[in-house]
Design an enzyme around this catalytic site. Structure first.
Site, mmCIF file in Angstrom:
data_model
loop_
_atom_site.group_PDB
_atom_site.id
_atom_site.type_symbol
_atom_site.label_atom_id
_atom_site.label_comp_id
_atom_site.label_asym_id
_atom_site.label_seq_id
_atom_site.Cartn_x
_atom_site.Cartn_y
_atom_site.Cartn_z
ATOM 1 N N ASN A 194 -6.252 9.549 8.346
ATOM 2 C CA ASN A 194 -7.373 8.693 8.795
ATOM 3 C C ASN A 194 -8.720 9.409 8.779
ATOM 4 O O ASN A 194 -8.907 10.380 9.517
ATOM 5 C CB ASN A 194 -7.122 8.182 10.218
ATOM 6 C CG ASN A 194 -5.882 7.320 10.305
ATOM 7 O OD1 ASN A 194 -4.785 7.812 10.067
ATOM 8 N ND2 ASN A 194 -6.056 6.052 10.616
ATOM 9 N N TYR A 233 0.840 -1.206 0.000
ATOM 10 C CA TYR A 233 0.000 0.000 0.000
ATOM 11 C C TYR A 233 0.874 1.255 0.000
ATOM 12 O O TYR A 233 0.730 2.123 -0.864
ATOM 13 C CB TYR A 233 -0.892 -0.045 1.233
ATOM 14 C CG TYR A 233 -1.890 1.092 1.348
ATOM 15 C CD1 TYR A 233 -3.021 1.134 0.543
ATOM 16 C CD2 TYR A 233 -1.710 2.101 2.292
ATOM 17 C CE1 TYR A 233 -3.944 2.170 0.668
ATOM 18 C CE2 TYR A 233 -2.635 3.133 2.420
ATOM 19 C CZ TYR A 233 -3.748 3.163 1.615
ATOM 20 O OH TYR A 233 -4.655 4.181 1.740
ATOM 21 N N LYS A 235 1.336 3.586 -3.256
ATOM 22 C CA LYS A 235 0.848 4.966 -3.266
ATOM 23 C C LYS A 235 1.985 5.954 -3.545
ATOM 24 O O LYS A 235 1.772 6.994 -4.157
ATOM 25 C CB LYS A 235 0.184 5.301 -1.929
ATOM 26 C CG LYS A 235 -1.151 4.600 -1.708
ATOM 27 C CD LYS A 235 -2.254 5.280 -2.506
ATOM 28 C CE LYS A 235 -3.627 4.710 -2.155
ATOM 29 N NZ LYS A 235 -4.715 5.375 -2.878
HETATM 30 P P1 NAD Z 1 -12.709 1.698 0.394
HETATM 31 O O1 NAD Z 1 -12.032 0.382 0.477
HETATM 32 O O2 NAD Z 1 -14.023 1.869 1.075
HETATM 33 O O3 NAD Z 1 -12.904 2.127 -1.125
HETATM 34 C C1 NAD Z 1 -12.032 1.735 -2.163
HETATM 35 C C2 NAD Z 1 -12.881 1.454 -3.387
HETATM 36 O O4 NAD Z 1 -12.007 1.102 -4.485
HETATM 37 C C3 NAD Z 1 -13.828 0.275 -3.196
HETATM 38 O O5 NAD Z 1 -15.105 0.612 -3.689
HETATM 39 C C4 NAD Z 1 -13.191 -0.842 -4.019
HETATM 40 O O6 NAD Z 1 -14.134 -1.792 -4.473
HETATM 41 C C5 NAD Z 1 -12.545 -0.053 -5.128
HETATM 42 N N1 NAD Z 1 -11.417 -0.741 -5.785
HETATM 43 C C6 NAD Z 1 -10.377 -1.365 -5.186
HETATM 44 N N2 NAD Z 1 -9.549 -1.853 -6.125
HETATM 45 C C7 NAD Z 1 -10.080 -1.522 -7.335
HETATM 46 C C8 NAD Z 1 -9.685 -1.743 -8.674
HETATM 47 N N3 NAD Z 1 -8.559 -2.402 -8.982
HETATM 48 N N4 NAD Z 1 -10.482 -1.271 -9.677
HETATM 49 C C9 NAD Z 1 -11.618 -0.603 -9.397
HETATM 50 N N5 NAD Z 1 -12.045 -0.363 -8.140
HETATM 51 C C10 NAD Z 1 -11.273 -0.815 -7.114
HETATM 52 O O7 NAD Z 1 -11.660 2.780 0.930
HETATM 53 P P2 NAD Z 1 -11.830 4.344 1.191
HETATM 54 O O8 NAD Z 1 -11.585 4.588 2.617
HETATM 55 O O9 NAD Z 1 -13.068 4.854 0.564
HETATM 56 O O10 NAD Z 1 -10.553 4.908 0.392
HETATM 57 C C11 NAD Z 1 -10.671 5.521 -0.875
HETATM 58 C C12 NAD Z 1 -9.293 6.030 -1.310
HETATM 59 O O11 NAD Z 1 -8.811 6.975 -0.355
HETATM 60 C C13 NAD Z 1 -8.249 4.929 -1.420
HETATM 61 O O12 NAD Z 1 -7.442 5.186 -2.547
HETATM 62 C C14 NAD Z 1 -7.434 5.085 -0.160
HETATM 63 O O13 NAD Z 1 -6.112 4.670 -0.334
HETATM 64 C C15 NAD Z 1 -7.523 6.582 0.085
HETATM 65 N N6 NAD Z 1 -7.345 6.887 1.513
HETATM 66 C C16 NAD Z 1 -8.360 6.700 2.416
HETATM 67 C C17 NAD Z 1 -8.135 6.975 3.762
HETATM 68 C C18 NAD Z 1 -9.216 6.818 4.802
HETATM 69 O O14 NAD Z 1 -8.952 7.064 5.984
HETATM 70 N N7 NAD Z 1 -10.431 6.455 4.466
HETATM 71 C C19 NAD Z 1 -6.881 7.428 4.190
HETATM 72 C C20 NAD Z 1 -5.868 7.590 3.250
HETATM 73 C C21 NAD Z 1 -6.111 7.332 1.913
HETATM 74 N N1 UDP Z 2 -6.295 -0.542 15.947
HETATM 75 C C1 UDP Z 2 -6.697 -0.992 17.194
HETATM 76 N N2 UDP Z 2 -7.789 -1.819 17.255
HETATM 77 C C2 UDP Z 2 -8.481 -2.202 16.162
HETATM 78 C C3 UDP Z 2 -8.089 -1.730 14.896
HETATM 79 C C4 UDP Z 2 -6.975 -0.899 14.814
HETATM 80 O O1 UDP Z 2 -6.080 -0.678 18.218
HETATM 81 O O2 UDP Z 2 -9.459 -2.960 16.313
HETATM 82 C C5 UDP Z 2 -5.141 0.387 15.868
HETATM 83 C C6 UDP Z 2 -4.087 0.034 14.833
HETATM 84 O O3 UDP Z 2 -3.129 -0.854 15.366
HETATM 85 C C7 UDP Z 2 -3.503 1.396 14.524
HETATM 86 C C8 UDP Z 2 -4.689 2.353 14.691
HETATM 87 O O4 UDP Z 2 -5.658 1.651 15.454
HETATM 88 O O5 UDP Z 2 -2.525 1.733 15.474
HETATM 89 C C9 UDP Z 2 -5.321 2.776 13.364
HETATM 90 O O6 UDP Z 2 -5.571 1.621 12.617
HETATM 91 P P1 UDP Z 2 -6.304 1.642 11.204
HETATM 92 O O7 UDP Z 2 -6.250 0.257 10.656
HETATM 93 O O8 UDP Z 2 -7.639 2.284 11.344
HETATM 94 O O9 UDP Z 2 -5.455 2.654 10.287
HETATM 95 P P2 UDP Z 2 -3.889 2.894 10.031
HETATM 96 O O10 UDP Z 2 -3.064 2.016 10.926
HETATM 97 O O11 UDP Z 2 -3.701 2.581 8.598
HETATM 98 O O12 UDP Z 2 -3.735 4.324 10.382
#
Ligand code: NAD
Ligand code: UDP
Length: 325
Positions: free
Chosen positions: A178, A149, A153
């Site tokens: 997040n 990941y 990215k």
């Molecule tokens: P999510 O998993 O809910 O959504 C991702 C979507 O992409 C899903 O609908 C999935 O089916 C689709 N997808 C995955 N692989 C695909 C492919 N090869 N072709 C077409 N569709 C595909 O996640 P999210 O939280 O909505 O995240 C959306 C974007 O934002 C992602 O790129 C993620 O990396 C980025 N992002 C999210 C967060 C967060 O906190 N939510 C943080 C940092 C980055």
């Molecule tokens: N985490 C936790 N309990 C859970 C899920 C996640 O303590 O049930 C912790 C995890 O280890 C991390 C933080 O929460 O330190 C955020 O995790 P998440 O998977 O949401 O996002 P990311 O680590 O990618 O920021």
């Protein structure tokens, strides 16, 4: 030829958590939306309420393969975001980030369209600089469980900036910290959905490690506002720009807040800390404030309250469906 300001906009990953909120906001602004998703982590349920809108179109497609469609703007969100999901098939995760970026950039080049990349705070890895400004290059393990990941990215960002320099593409790169809210997948393993679902079900609340690691949690509506402002900027604004809420909490504090707001009787239990779990994370959002005039407005308690209400209704329906079987 278009005679009004309505645009045709592609949202990859549009059936996911963030994508479904973005599609909704774009339709509310009277744009046409083509949602492109392979439903790996997204669901039809997330966009069911949009399907009757004649300006909304859904295409089941994996962005690791090229696509030939027309559009004015592209938001590239497709990629599983939760560690549990992106580590399930790590090779596909890297392909989605890298091949997916190449395909969307190629499409944008042909269409001369603006193209937006949903990058991530994970490009900073387990950071030594705190809070993280955009100038910090990060501390990322290239061969660990999170690398598919994080490095995927990072490579996508490289591609975006090379297409910008080499082909003069109008790119918009945001680094998302997040984010939480309604329509997170209840089983996707991310901390907010995990803790809220556990609290509502009266199950043990799983805190990994000591729970002293920190994150800064942004409510989804704030984030989407940042996306729209970024896309509105002129070609001189490329990013990367951090988008996130700068208020930092330990995971233990988050667990206490969830228990308090749900009124749950659940107990906190400790589980092992996953490998390479970042110790701390908080965005420096000076650039977002200056360039976009953007800052989050929803406090954690208010955002959690809305998220809890969503999951409460969701789980009750799920229970009702189970009971009816
Ligand atoms: P999510 O998993 O809910 O959504 C991702 C979507 O992409 C899903 O609908 C999935 O089916 C689709 N997808 C995955 N692989 C695909 C492919 N090869 N072709 C077409 N569709 C595909 O996640 P999210 O939280 O909505 O995240 C959306 C974007 O934002 C992602 O790129 C993620 O990396 C980025 N992002 C999210 C967060 C967060 O906190 N939510 C943080 C940092 C980055
Ligand atoms: N985490 C936790 N309990 C859970 C899920 C996640 O303590 O049930 C912790 C995890 O280890 C991390 C933080 O929460 O330190 C955020 O995790 P998440 O998977 O949401 O996002 P990311 O680590 O990618 O920021």
């Amino acid at each position: 030829m278009r005679y009004n300001k309505s645009k045709k906009i592609i949202v990859t990953g549009g059936a996911g958590f963030l994508g479904s909120h973005l599609c909704e906001r774009l339709l509310a602004q009277d744009h046409e939306v083509l949602c492109v998703d392979n439903f790996f982590t997204g669901t039809r349920r997330n966009i069911a309420h949009l399907l009757d809108d004649r300006r909304f179109e859904l295409l089941r497609h994996d962005i690791t393969h090229p696509i030939y469609v027309e559009a004015d703007e592209i938001y590239n969100l497709a990629c599983p975001a939760s560690p549990v999901h992106y580590q399930f098939d790590p090779v596909q995760t890297t392909k989605t980030s890298v091949h997916g970026a190449i395909n969307m950039l190629g499409l944008a080049k042909r269409l001369k369209a603006k193209v937006f990349q949903a990058s991530t705070s994970e490009v900073y890895g387990d950071p030594e600089v705190h809070p993280q400004p955009e100038e910090y290059w990060g501390r990322v393990n290239p061969i660990g469980y999170r690398s598919c990941y994080d490095e995927g990215k990072r490579c996508a960002e490289t591609l975006f900036f090379d297409y910008h320099r080499q082909h003069k593409l109008d790119i918009k790169v945001v680094r998302i910290f997040n984010t939480y809210g309604p329509r997170m997948h209840p089983n996707d393993g991310r901390v907010v959905s995990n803790l809220v679902v556990q609290a509502l079900r009266g199950q043990d609340i799983t805190v990994y490690g000591e729970g002293s690691q920190t994150r800064a949690f942004c409510y989804v509506d704030d984030l989407i506002e940042g996306f729209l402002r970024m896309m509105e900027t002129g070609p001189e604004v490329t990013g990367p720009i951090n988008l996130g809420n700068p208020n930092e909490f330990s995971i233990r504090e988050l667990a206490d807040a969830v228990i308090r707001l749900t009124g749950s009787k659940s107990k906190i239990v400790r589980k092992p800390l996953p490998p390479d779990d970042p110790r701390q994370r908080r965005p420096d959002i000076t650039k977002a404030r200056e360039v976009l005039g953007w800052a989050p407005t929803v406090e954690l308690e208010a955002g959690l309250t809305k998220t809890i209400a969503y999951f409460d209704a969701f789980l009750s329906n799920e229970d009702a469906r189970e009971a009816a079987r």
